[in-house]
Motif scaffolding. Sequence first.
Motif, PDB file in Angstrom:
ATOM      1  N   LEU A 478       0.806  -1.142   0.082  1.00 59.80           N
ATOM      2  CA  LEU A 478      -0.157   0.140   0.159  1.00 59.80           C
ATOM      3  C   LEU A 478       0.918   1.241  -0.203  1.00 59.80           C
ATOM      4  O   LEU A 478       1.232   1.879   1.099  1.00 59.80           O
ATOM      5  N   VAL A 479       1.306   1.644  -1.299  1.00 61.32           N
ATOM      6  CA  VAL A 479       2.333   2.700  -1.647  1.00 61.32           C
ATOM      7  C   VAL A 479       1.391   4.050  -1.469  1.00 61.32           C
ATOM      8  O   VAL A 479       0.077   3.949  -2.080  1.00 61.32           O
ATOM      9  N   THR A 480       2.111   5.318  -1.067  1.00 56.95           N
ATOM     10  CA  THR A 480       1.039   6.338  -1.301  1.00 56.95           C
ATOM     11  C   THR A 480       2.292   7.281  -2.105  1.00 56.95           C
ATOM     12  O   THR A 480       3.304   7.588  -1.751  1.00 56.95           O
ATOM     13  N   PRO A 481       1.683   8.365  -3.027  1.00 59.32           N
ATOM     14  CA  PRO A 481       2.293   9.171  -3.630  1.00 59.32           C
ATOM     15  C   PRO A 481       2.369  10.414  -2.951  1.00 59.32           C
ATOM     16  O   PRO A 481       1.763  10.731  -1.903  1.00 59.32           O
ATOM     17  N   THR A 482       3.370  11.283  -3.265  1.00 57.08           N
ATOM     18  CA  THR A 482       3.645  12.431  -2.427  1.00 57.08           C
ATOM     19  C   THR A 482       2.435  13.642  -2.875  1.00 57.08           C
ATOM     20  O   THR A 482       1.785  13.271  -3.911  1.00 57.08           O
ATOM     21  N   GLN A 483       2.429  14.759  -1.974  1.00 57.78           N
ATOM     22  CA  GLN A 483       1.222  15.448  -2.546  1.00 57.78           C
ATOM     23  C   GLN A 483       1.565  16.077  -3.977  1.00 57.78           C
ATOM     24  O   GLN A 483       0.692  16.205  -4.588  1.00 57.78           O
ATOM     25  N   ASP A 484       2.750  16.379  -4.412  1.00 57.16           N
ATOM     26  CA  ASP A 484       3.137  16.824  -5.739  1.00 57.16           C
ATOM     27  C   ASP A 484       2.831  15.597  -6.606  1.00 57.16           C
ATOM     28  O   ASP A 484       2.112  15.996  -7.602  1.00 57.16           O
ATOM     29  N   GLU A 485       3.293  14.446  -6.560  1.00 62.92           N
ATOM     30  CA  GLU A 485       2.789  13.229  -7.483  1.00 62.92           C
ATOM     31  C   GLU A 485       1.490  13.038  -7.455  1.00 62.92           C
ATOM     32  O   GLU A 485       0.668  12.402  -8.445  1.00 62.92           O
ATOM     33  N   SER A 486       0.508  13.230  -6.431  1.00 61.06           N
ATOM     34  CA  SER A 486      -0.769  12.667  -6.374  1.00 61.06           C
ATOM     35  C   SER A 486      -1.507  13.347  -7.166  1.00 61.06           C
ATOM     36  O   SER A 486      -2.415  12.733  -7.923  1.00 61.06           O
ATOM     37  N   SER A 487      -1.389  14.708  -7.533  1.00 61.76           N
ATOM     38  CA  SER A 487      -2.347  15.320  -8.631  1.00 61.76           C
ATOM     39  C   SER A 487      -1.976  14.957  -9.818  1.00 61.76           C
ATOM     40  O   SER A 487      -2.912  14.641 -10.655  1.00 61.76           O
ATOM     41  N   LYS A 488      -0.883  14.882 -10.134  1.00 63.54           N
ATOM     42  CA  LYS A 488      -0.426  14.206 -11.454  1.00 63.54           C
ATOM     43  C   LYS A 488      -0.870  12.696 -11.744  1.00 63.54           C
ATOM     44  O   LYS A 488      -1.456  12.600 -12.722  1.00 63.54           O
ATOM     45  N   PHE A 489      -0.575  11.973 -10.701  1.00 61.71           N
ATOM     46  CA  PHE A 489      -1.018  10.387 -10.792  1.00 61.71           C
ATOM     47  C   PHE A 489      -2.696  10.562 -11.190  1.00 61.71           C
ATOM     48  O   PHE A 489      -3.085   9.702 -11.863  1.00 61.71           O
ATOM     49  N   ALA A 490      -3.333  11.249 -10.223  1.00 56.31           N
ATOM     50  CA  ALA A 490      -4.695  11.223 -10.511  1.00 56.31           C
ATOM     51  C   ALA A 490      -5.265  11.671 -11.942  1.00 56.31           C
ATOM     52  O   ALA A 490      -6.375  10.997 -12.439  1.00 56.31           O
ATOM     53  N   SER A 491      -4.586  12.814 -12.306  1.00 56.09           N
ATOM     54  CA  SER A 491      -5.082  13.255 -13.736  1.00 56.09           C
ATOM     55  C   SER A 491      -4.604  12.225 -14.784  1.00 56.09           C
ATOM     56  O   SER A 491      -5.456  11.960 -15.751  1.00 56.09           O
ATOM     57  N   ILE A 492      -3.613  11.631 -14.360  1.00 62.46           N
ATOM     58  CA  ILE A 492      -3.261  10.599 -15.439  1.00 62.46           C
ATOM     59  C   ILE A 492      -4.234   9.265 -15.562  1.00 62.46           C
ATOM     60  O   ILE A 492      -4.807   8.841 -16.563  1.00 62.46           O
ATOM     61  N   MET A 493      -4.363   8.741 -14.227  1.00 58.48           N
ATOM     62  CA  MET A 493      -4.942   7.552 -14.213  1.00 58.48           C
ATOM     63  C   MET A 493      -6.653   7.567 -14.359  1.00 58.48           C
ATOM     64  O   MET A 493      -6.969   6.568 -14.611  1.00 58.48           O
ATOM     65  N   THR A 494      -7.133   8.784 -13.991  1.00 54.23           N
ATOM     66  CA  THR A 494      -8.479   8.837 -14.323  1.00 54.23           C
ATOM     67  C   THR A 494      -8.973   8.650 -15.740  1.00 54.23           C
ATOM     68  O   THR A 494      -9.804   7.849 -15.921  1.00 54.23           O
ATOM     69  N   GLN A 537       6.788   3.935  -8.937  1.00 55.71           N
ATOM     70  CA  GLN A 537       8.204   3.018  -8.643  1.00 55.71           C
ATOM     71  C   GLN A 537       8.596   4.126  -7.454  1.00 55.71           C
ATOM     72  O   GLN A 537       9.486   3.492  -6.610  1.00 55.71           O
ATOM     73  N   ALA A 538       8.707   5.251  -7.669  1.00 53.99           N
ATOM     74  CA  ALA A 538       9.151   6.144  -6.358  1.00 53.99           C
ATOM     75  C   ALA A 538       8.397   5.873  -5.177  1.00 53.99           C
ATOM     76  O   ALA A 538       9.138   5.809  -3.929  1.00 53.99           O
ATOM     77  N   ALA A 539       7.073   5.629  -5.068  1.00 56.79           N
ATOM     78  CA  ALA A 539       6.389   5.312  -3.824  1.00 56.79           C
ATOM     79  C   ALA A 539       7.055   4.051  -3.363  1.00 56.79           C
ATOM     80  O   ALA A 539       7.050   3.918  -2.116  1.00 56.79           O
ATOM     81  N   LEU A 540       6.889   3.162  -4.224  1.00 56.42           N
ATOM     82  CA  LEU A 540       7.546   1.618  -3.706  1.00 56.42           C
ATOM     83  C   LEU A 540       9.006   1.769  -2.952  1.00 56.42           C
ATOM     84  O   LEU A 540       8.991   1.099  -1.995  1.00 56.42           O
ATOM     85  N   GLU A 541       9.946   2.510  -3.605  1.00 54.79           N
ATOM     86  CA  GLU A 541      11.157   2.680  -3.093  1.00 54.79           C
ATOM     87  C   GLU A 541      10.879   3.238  -1.625  1.00 54.79           C
ATOM     88  O   GLU A 541      11.811   3.101  -0.672  1.00 54.79           O
ATOM     89  N   ARG A 542      10.104   4.448  -1.397  1.00 55.81           N
ATOM     90  CA  ARG A 542       9.976   5.162  -0.363  1.00 55.81           C
ATOM     91  C   ARG A 542       9.343   4.204   0.860  1.00 55.81           C
ATOM     92  O   ARG A 542       9.721   4.114   1.793  1.00 55.81           O
TER      93      ARG A 542
END
Length: 546
Positions: A478-494, A537-542
């Motif tokens: 259960l990884v989580t993106p950072t705040q900056d990553e989150s908006s970009k990830f949501a925009s892409i994956m929606t 990938q970055a979230a998995l590494e964190r």
Amino acid sequence: MNKTLKWSGSILTVSALAVSLAACSSGNNGSKGNAEQQTSGTESAGSKETQPPKLSQLSYWVANHAAAAAQMKTYAEMGMYQEREKESGVKVEFQHPPLDPAQAKEQFNLMIVSSKLPDVIEYNWNDYLGGPEKAIQDNKIIKLNDLIDQYAPNLKKLLDEHPDWKKQITTDNGSIYAFPFLRGDDKVRVFFGPAIRQDWLDKLGLSKPETIDDWYNVLKAFKEKDPNGNGQADEIPLYLDKDLLNVDAPFLGAWGINNSFYQDNGTVKYGPIQPEFKSFLETMNKWYKEGLLDKDFAAPNAKLLDNKMTTNLLGATATYNGGGIGKYAGLMKDKDPDFKLVAAPYPVLKAGDTPIWGQKDFAFNGIGAAITTSDKNQIETVKWLDYAYGEQGELLFNYGIEGESYTMQDGKAVLKPELLTPSNGISSQQAIAKYNRATWSATFVLSDNFQLQYLALPQQKEALEIWSKPTVERKMPLVTPTQDESSKFASIMTDINTYKDEMLLKFIMGVEPIDQFDNYVKKIKSMGIDDAVQIQQAALERFSKR
């Protein structure tokens, strides 16, 4: 046991959340400040610290469950919460969204932007836009680390004893944000998989299928050889709706991938654009064209599934151990004594291979009760929630009320027979739901002693053994993106998820020819999937460094 809408990477995208994104926040030190503020507020000049105000009422938002909703209006009518009210003096006002997951998510979105929230919200906080850390920064929920250290001795003890549990419930920034639902042992982490009518197999002289080719041959026989014996060609060989296609890859996993993000030796990949996904789609398209896959698969409907199973039309599906195999055994016990739904292995492509994909939860699946910034008595709320993780709470939340739903025998809680094999036309899950939430989820540690009793039937115990065999080595934590990553990830994956789900149906139903798969992959790549993979990938590494 029903699985609760739990998958990593699902993102809330309703525009109303924009209000919360702009909200000011006390950030990571919010819980300490809240604790100090409450303590100082109870002191008078020159006096020693006194206890916080006594908690008498609590508002609690949590999704309902069909097994409970069929018998009661709110969880306040459930045995364990009535007993808890007697013990603590705290009256809980439960607020339940609609049972439909989409409507429940919509209600959450509308609620979370309010300036006045319930005291406690139980939710999968990985579904919050930006993840649980962002919910803290948005000043919606509080960081619990200091409050747990000071006022939750039961949970603190468990986390000290199980550092892997603590890692799972902690954000990349080190915040604990909710009182978690924890599955304490491997025996309680496996509860879903492929299931097939053993009585139909026996009637046709067939063995339980292991490979995809085996499944094809069995499903063909189900369709053509009248296993329900009514002289009509009305059998539905396989019900596998589009949602079940997504859950732990019950058939897609034979190709070594899933329908979302997975990791292969630490490298994140996206299943729906892999070459193996094309092979899976070709197989499902063939099964659909030949009438082996239920024609209603594009429109998930739990009541429709129940009807098809209990009217002796359905040969196989993917289902839960308690809420499927156990439920249907109870419902069909008097109606058809020969009925026998049993677990089948997760299929592979080559006989003898060990399946990679299957359902197995981590100890924590993302669901937890967070205390909101609207709660005026956070310390006492922490104490109320912590009770469930102690010895008495463990008994209450797992088994219900002593003398009514269980007895103590040789130092162990034993569920009463009338709960495990009810005779009034309800399932064991519904019978137990009158007393507690142990057959789905709540904020406590689920006991393997409960699970082994709940799986009372021989076919349920066999299911646990069969469904436990996949290695699950490629499942993302259960990884989580950072705040900056989150908006970009949501925009892409929606956009990608909408397109991918649409094309999945079209490919399987033959509306879109399979030879267009390469164009489909190109389209998803043009929508930014590589950037989304990099974020994961970055979230998995964190996560690995927590």
